[in-house]
Design a protein around this motif. Structure first.
Motif, PDB file in Angstrom:
ATOM      1  N   LEU A  53       0.920  -1.260  -0.073  1.00 18.74           N
ATOM      2  CA  LEU A  53      -0.037   0.124   0.002  1.00 18.74           C
ATOM      3  C   LEU A  53       0.650   1.234   0.127  1.00 18.74           C
ATOM      4  N   PRO A  54       0.345   2.398  -0.563  1.00 19.62           N
ATOM      5  CA  PRO A  54       1.144   3.686  -0.367  1.00 19.62           C
ATOM      6  C   PRO A  54       1.184   4.117   0.935  1.00 19.62           C
ATOM      7  N   GLU A  55       2.260   4.762   1.337  1.00 22.55           N
ATOM      8  CA  GLU A  55       2.598   5.179   2.512  1.00 22.55           C
ATOM      9  C   GLU A  55       2.535   6.736   2.852  1.00 22.55           C
ATOM     10  N   GLU A  56       2.394   7.082   3.869  1.00 27.72           N
ATOM     11  CA  GLU A  56       2.297   8.418   4.154  1.00 27.72           C
ATOM     12  C   GLU A  56       3.877   9.069   4.248  1.00 27.72           C
ATOM     13  N   ASN A  57       4.194  10.250   3.952  1.00 30.52           N
ATOM     14  CA  ASN A  57       5.502  10.944   4.324  1.00 30.52           C
ATOM     15  C   ASN A  57       5.412  11.625   5.456  1.00 30.52           C
ATOM     16  N   TYR A  58       6.342  12.457   6.011  1.00 36.90           N
ATOM     17  CA  TYR A  58       6.159  13.198   7.164  1.00 36.90           C
ATOM     18  C   TYR A  58       4.952  14.209   7.173  1.00 36.90           C
ATOM     19  N   TYR A  59       4.586  14.558   6.053  1.00 34.27           N
ATOM     20  CA  TYR A  59       3.733  15.863   5.639  1.00 34.27           C
ATOM     21  C   TYR A  59       2.346  15.167   5.752  1.00 34.27           C
ATOM     22  N   GLY A  60       2.087  14.011   5.300  1.00 37.98           N
ATOM     23  CA  GLY A  60       0.770  13.262   5.155  1.00 37.98           C
ATOM     24  C   GLY A  60       0.695  12.737   6.667  1.00 37.98           C
ATOM     25  N   TRP A  61       1.725  12.243   7.285  1.00 38.66           N
ATOM     26  CA  TRP A  61       1.560  11.615   8.566  1.00 38.66           C
ATOM     27  C   TRP A  61       0.928  12.607   9.219  1.00 38.66           C
ATOM     28  N   LEU A  62       1.381  13.880   9.538  1.00 44.21           N
ATOM     29  CA  LEU A  62       0.896  14.893  10.478  1.00 44.21           C
ATOM     30  C   LEU A  62      -0.690  15.215  10.081  1.00 44.21           C
ATOM     31  N   VAL A  63      -1.163  15.301   8.712  1.00 48.82           N
ATOM     32  CA  VAL A  63      -2.427  15.285   8.450  1.00 48.82           C
ATOM     33  C   VAL A  63      -3.343  14.075   8.962  1.00 48.82           C
ATOM     34  N   ASN A  64      -2.849  12.873   8.913  1.00 51.13           N
ATOM     35  CA  ASN A  64      -3.702  11.808   9.569  1.00 51.13           C
ATOM     36  C   ASN A  64      -3.715  11.916  10.936  1.00 51.13           C
ATOM     37  N   ASP A  65      -2.782  12.302  11.477  1.00 50.00           N
ATOM     38  CA  ASP A  65      -2.574  12.414  12.975  1.00 50.00           C
ATOM     39  C   ASP A  65      -3.434  13.532  13.553  1.00 50.00           C
ATOM     40  N   LYS A  66      -3.734  14.362  12.817  1.00 49.90           N
ATOM     41  CA  LYS A  66      -4.500  15.528  13.345  1.00 49.90           C
ATOM     42  C   LYS A  66      -5.877  15.432  13.067  1.00 49.90           C
ATOM     43  N   LEU A  67      -6.386  14.632  12.216  1.00 52.42           N
ATOM     44  CA  LEU A  67      -7.752  14.419  11.662  1.00 52.42           C
ATOM     45  C   LEU A  67      -8.746  14.751  12.544  1.00 52.42           C
ATOM     46  N   PRO A  68      -8.575  14.467  13.818  1.00 50.43           N
ATOM     47  CA  PRO A  68      -9.667  14.847  14.686  1.00 50.43           C
ATOM     48  C   PRO A  68      -9.905  16.216  14.773  1.00 50.43           C
ATOM     49  N   GLU A  69      -8.897  17.092  14.779  1.00 51.22           N
ATOM     50  CA  GLU A  69      -9.059  18.569  14.789  1.00 51.22           C
ATOM     51  C   GLU A  69      -9.355  19.187  13.279  1.00 51.22           C
ATOM     52  N   LEU A  70      -8.953  18.574  12.272  1.00 58.74           N
ATOM     53  CA  LEU A  70      -9.086  18.845  10.946  1.00 58.74           C
ATOM     54  C   LEU A  70     -10.534  18.656  10.039  1.00 58.74           C
ATOM     55  N   GLU A  71     -11.016  17.402  10.708  1.00 58.12           N
ATOM     56  CA  GLU A  71     -12.472  17.082   9.990  1.00 58.12           C
ATOM     57  C   GLU A  71     -13.216  17.821  10.165  1.00 58.12           C
ATOM     58  N   PRO A  72     -13.592  18.510  11.275  1.00 62.37           N
ATOM     59  CA  PRO A  72     -14.563  19.709  11.570  1.00 62.37           C
ATOM     60  C   PRO A  72     -14.472  20.749  10.771  1.00 62.37           C
ATOM     61  N   LEU A  73     -13.413  21.181  10.322  1.00 72.19           N
ATOM     62  CA  LEU A  73     -13.264  22.425   9.545  1.00 72.19           C
ATOM     63  C   LEU A  73     -13.578  21.836   8.028  1.00 72.19           C
ATOM     64  N   ALA A  74     -13.636  20.788   7.607  1.00 74.77           N
ATOM     65  CA  ALA A  74     -14.092  20.502   6.296  1.00 74.77           C
ATOM     66  C   ALA A  74     -15.751  19.900   6.292  1.00 74.77           C
ATOM     67  N   ARG A  75     -16.413  20.589   7.253  1.00 75.44           N
ATOM     68  CA  ARG A  75     -17.650  20.260   7.146  1.00 75.44           C
ATOM     69  C   ARG A  75     -18.564  21.632   7.125  1.00 75.44           C
TER      70      ARG A  75
END
Length: 312
Positions: A290-312
């Motif tokens: 499977l494709p893997e996240e780099n340092y940049y994508g890792w942060l995005v996935n790690d912060k999803l609980p904070e970020l997902e409400p901003l996308a709604r």
């Protein structure tokens, strides 16, 4: 998370779905360049993350524009949010006021810049016989991806017809007249990336096709926040389509992977490399990678609980 629209529908069971979350338990190493850029401004990654997160959280107009762009291109808004967060955490600080981006966009129309290397325009360069194989490419992304591959194999770090070409990326050699490696605007898009989705943006959003012979107009397009969001959405959609069509992998449910591709670029070549690797693995009786996240994508996935409400 919303599913992709029908434009990339494929038969059931034909693709491998990348599950949510990070494949790496710990964040991959952040490149020295990102660390250096941040230390030079006496900033921190945490502070830059909070600045872009707060800009999105407190700007209803921006969130509305993100949602509109995402819907137009059939992607979940979290992918755009993730790319914005990654760019402004590890590359540049977000500007405090959106109006600043509009002013800067207009200023680029007066810039006397061209896309060229040592006096040879990129248009003349890609007319060389080495690029004939790219003539049949379908769409701007396939065309410019092919040209980048030809540059890497036939010109990068070589001397051709008496001219030496740097051992550097195609985009840095021909498309960075201000300084190498620079990206622009809210979406931190580079000119080559914008050219690669110009036809898609024209078709979906109605913005004029970009012309590599008109560099100031390319810069204006990627500096204008409204257009920049359309180009961001187009880049992300193209990455999702490339991985589905070329590698048989569905990354639409993992914003850390789409953010990674937004960061590293050239999704078609990367999808092709993954497809070749998985073909070899299948022949050896191994499960697909499977494709893997780099340092940049890792942060995005790690912060999803904070970020997902901003996308709604």
């Amino acid at each position: 998370m919303a599913a992709l629209l029908a434009f990339c529908a494929v038969p059931a069971g034909a693709v491998t779905v990348v599950p949510p979350g990070n494949r790496n338990a710990d964040q991959p190493d952040v490149p020295a360049g990102a660390i250096r850029r941040t230390s030079q401004t006496r900033g921190t990654f945490d502070a830059k993350y909070e600045k872009i997160r707060n800009l999105i959280a407190t700007n209803d107009e921006l969130r509305g524009k993100i949602d509109k762009a995402a819907r137009a291109y059939g992607i979940d808004p979290i992918h755009i949010v993730g790319a914005l967060v990654g760019e402004h955490t590890y590359n540049v600080d977000a500007l405090d006021r959106m109006q600043t981006y509009y002013v800067k966009a207009l200023s680029y129309l007066e810039a006397k810049v061209v896309f060229a290397y040592e006096g040879e325009s990129v248009t003349d360069f890609v007319a060389r016989p080495e690029f004939r194989a790219c003539a049949g490419a379908k769409g701007d992304e396939a065309l410019w991806s092919c040209r980048e591959s030809v540059f890497n194999t036939a010109f990068r770090g070589r001397t051709v017809d008496g001219r030496s070409y740097p051992d550097n990326r195609f985009g840095a050699v021909f498309f960075q007249p201000f300084y190498a490696g620079q990206t622009f605007g809210l979406g931190q898009i580079n000119p080559l990336t914008a050219l690669g989705v110009s036809d898609l943006v024209h078709r979906v959003s109605g913005y004029p096709d970009l012309d590599p012979d008109k560099a100031p107009e390319v810069y204006r397009a990627i500096m204008d926040p409204d257009r920049s969001l359309a180009y961001m959405a187009a880049v992300i959609r193209s990455s999702i389509e490339a991985y589905r069509e070329i590698a048989g992998v569905d990354i639409s449910g993992n914003p850390g992977i789409t953010a990674t591709l937004y960061n590293v670029g050239n999704p078609r070549a990367r999808a092709a490399a993954l497809a070749a690797d998985n073909k070899a693995r299948a022949g050896a009786g191994q499960p697909p990678r499977l494709p893997e996240e780099n340092y940049y994508g890792w942060l995005v996935n790690d912060k999803l609980p904070e970020l997902e409400p901003l996308a709604r």
